[in-house]
Enzyme design. Structure first.
Site, PDB file in Angstrom:
ATOM      1  N   CYS A   1       0.822  -1.220   0.000  1.00 42.29           N
ATOM      2  CA  CYS A   1       0.000   0.000   0.000  1.00 42.29           C
ATOM      3  C   CYS A   1       0.850   1.262   0.000  1.00 42.29           C
ATOM      4  O   CYS A   1       0.417   2.284  -0.495  1.00 42.29           O
ATOM      5  CB  CYS A   1      -0.858   0.104   1.253  1.00 42.29           C
ATOM      6  SG  CYS A   1      -1.860  -1.284   1.623  1.00 42.29           S
TER       7      CYS A   1
HETATM    8  N1  LIG Z   1      -3.856  -0.406  -0.747  1.00 37.11           N
HETATM    9  C1  LIG Z   1      -4.234  -0.369   0.493  1.00 37.11           C
HETATM   10  N2  LIG Z   1      -4.592  -1.466   1.110  1.00 37.11           N
HETATM   11  N3  LIG Z   1      -4.293   0.807   1.121  1.00 37.11           N
HETATM   12  C2  LIG Z   1      -4.611   0.981   2.467  1.00 37.11           C
HETATM   13  C3  LIG Z   1      -5.258   2.282   2.682  1.00 37.11           C
HETATM   14  C4  LIG Z   1      -5.522   2.590   4.116  1.00 37.11           C
HETATM   15  C5  LIG Z   1      -6.182   3.910   4.319  1.00 37.11           C
HETATM   16  N4  LIG Z   1      -6.162   4.328   5.680  1.00 37.11           N
HETATM   17  C6  LIG Z   1      -7.629   3.866   3.851  1.00 37.11           C
HETATM   18  O1  LIG Z   1      -8.445   3.468   4.637  1.00 37.11           O
HETATM   19  O2  LIG Z   1      -7.961   4.235   2.756  1.00 37.11           O
END
Ligand SMILES: NC(=[NH2+])NCCC[C@H](N)C(=O)O
Length: 414
Positions: free
Chosen positions: A404
């Protein structure tokens, strides 16, 4: 610089990341949920962890570009600056009553200072000092920020994603993340290392319909990079999830097919929940033809899209049982290998929550993973995958791991 991401696991050459900054000094218990974090962060420790993450990539020959610096450089271009001032200082994000003086103030900043302001946001108390005007009573009484901070730039994977010879600037589902796309569009359009270079845009129409549209009600069109997995062989696998709608997948498929950049897009239907927010929270690639999957994922239904007659999509559905075969077929393989760590379900659930499945491959069979998931990493090693473990006690509080936090721009083909 070259721009090509034709797999998830070929040797990683160039990546964009965002080192956590001032925006995290605004993340608080009262706003963390809206900002999609599960806890507040200790900024200095988070930065140390992030430096280790970047260091591990650099030590493996990866060129690491820093988003905030790139954005600052793009904002030295007057057109880039105009674009961002128009769309970020817009009624959707800033109270109309302060829009003009606030924008005027921002327009005088250097590129680097404007980039920081856009990411860190501006609190009510800062506003009066910076802009030199009193906040109208009605605005000041909200107790929040006059320009919201963007802490989720940390998860550089989501707001833009490269696939084969192009990039998609994404329509983000959650209001807290919509301005990120404006910043990414500005970077790719106006930064000297990107502007006019030889790459395609997979999103254009969708993005331009969105930047500061307050309605943005058609959530079926949203798409986020955490759902987009470039499995190789001209195929892309996309999660239909809490964040990505089926129409968003179809738009991406059409763009890729129209340019002959891909020949198969598999939409995988994920359960809709925060823990499964993106495909890469439950399934990533570790090696050629090899995936790591969360045991709680099981086999899910899919729609396979291929170019059909007259620019239409030809779709084939599978109810779930054929999931692995569908992926193997798209890869031109007889079978894929799916690694599933069969531990006690509560352990598996805890690991998944802490991004044990969120691997970033640096090369085939060599991945970055959070060190906290000790048992899951030992399992990977037992399956012949080399794990480079990095700390993530603070970074992980927003629910995102190495994959991520990285936006690959260039990866060697397999
Ligand atoms: N590619 C990922 N899994 N990204 C995680 C994103 C986390 C971020 N806090 C959201 O909720 O959007």
């Amino acid at each position: 610089m070259s721009f090509q991401v034709a797999s998830e696991v070929g040797r990683l050459k160039t990546v964009i990341v965002h080192r956590p900054g001032k925006e995290f000094t605004r993340l608080s218990p009262s706003n963390k949920e809206d900002l999609l974090f599960d806890d507040v962060l200790w900024l200095n420790r988070a930065r140390q962890e992030h430096d280790r993450f970047v260091g591990a990539m650099a030590a493996n020959g990866v060129r690491v570009l820093h988003f905030e610096q790139l954005l600052g450089e793009a904002l030295e271009n007057p057109e880039g600056r105009d674009f961002i001032l128009e769309h970020s200082f817009a009624p959707a994000f800033v109270d109309p009553e302060i829009l003009v003086p606030f924008r005027d103030y921002a327009s005088e900043l250097s590129g680097a200072d404007l980039a920081e302001l856009l990411i860190a946001g501006v609190t009510e108390s800062e506003y009066e000092e910076l802009v030199g005007q009193k906040l109208p009573e009605r605005v000041a009484s909200r107790g929040g920020m006059v320009l919201p901070c963007l802490p989720n730039h940390l998860f550089a994977r989501d707001a833009s994603a490269w696939a084969y010879g192009g990039v998609s600037v994404n329509l983000m589902r959650m209001p807290a993340r919509r301005r990120e796309s404006i910043n990414l569009h500005t970077l790719y359009t106006y930064h000297p290392e990107f502007a006019g270079q030889d790459f395609k845009r997979w999103d254009t129409e969708a993005f331009l319909a969105q930047p500061d549209n307050p309605e943005f009600s058609d959530l079926e069109h949203s798409i986020e990079g955490g759902d987009i997995c470039i499995i190789g062989n001209g195929a892309v696998m996309v999660g239909v999830s809490e964040r990505t709608g089926l129409d968003g997948v179809r738009n991406l498929a059409r763009s890729l097919f129209n340019q002959g950049a891909a020949k198969t897009v598999i939409a995988l239907k994920l359960p809709i929940s925060r823990a499964f927010m993106h495909l890469d929270t439950v399934m990533t690639m570790a090696d050629e033809g090899t995936f790591l999957a969360y045991q709680g994922l099981g086999k899910v239904p899919s729609i396979t899209m291929r170019p059909g007659a007259n620019g239409q999509l030809e779709e084939t559905t599978d109810d779930g049982p054929g999931m692995y075969d569908v992926i193997a077929k798209a890869l031109g393989l007889d079978a894929i290998k799916v690694l599933v760590n069969e531990v006690d379900p509560l352990t598996a659930e805890r690991d998944q929550w802490n991004d044990a499945c969120n691997l970033l491959a640096l090369a085939p069979g060599k991945v970055l993973a959070y060190e906290r998931n000790e048992q899951a990493n030992a399992y990977l090693e037992s399956q012949g995958i080399e794990v480079i473990a990095v700390p993530g006690a603070e970074l992980g509080r927003g629910r995102g791991g190495p994959r991520c936090m990285s936006c690959p721009v260039d990866r060697e083909a397999l």
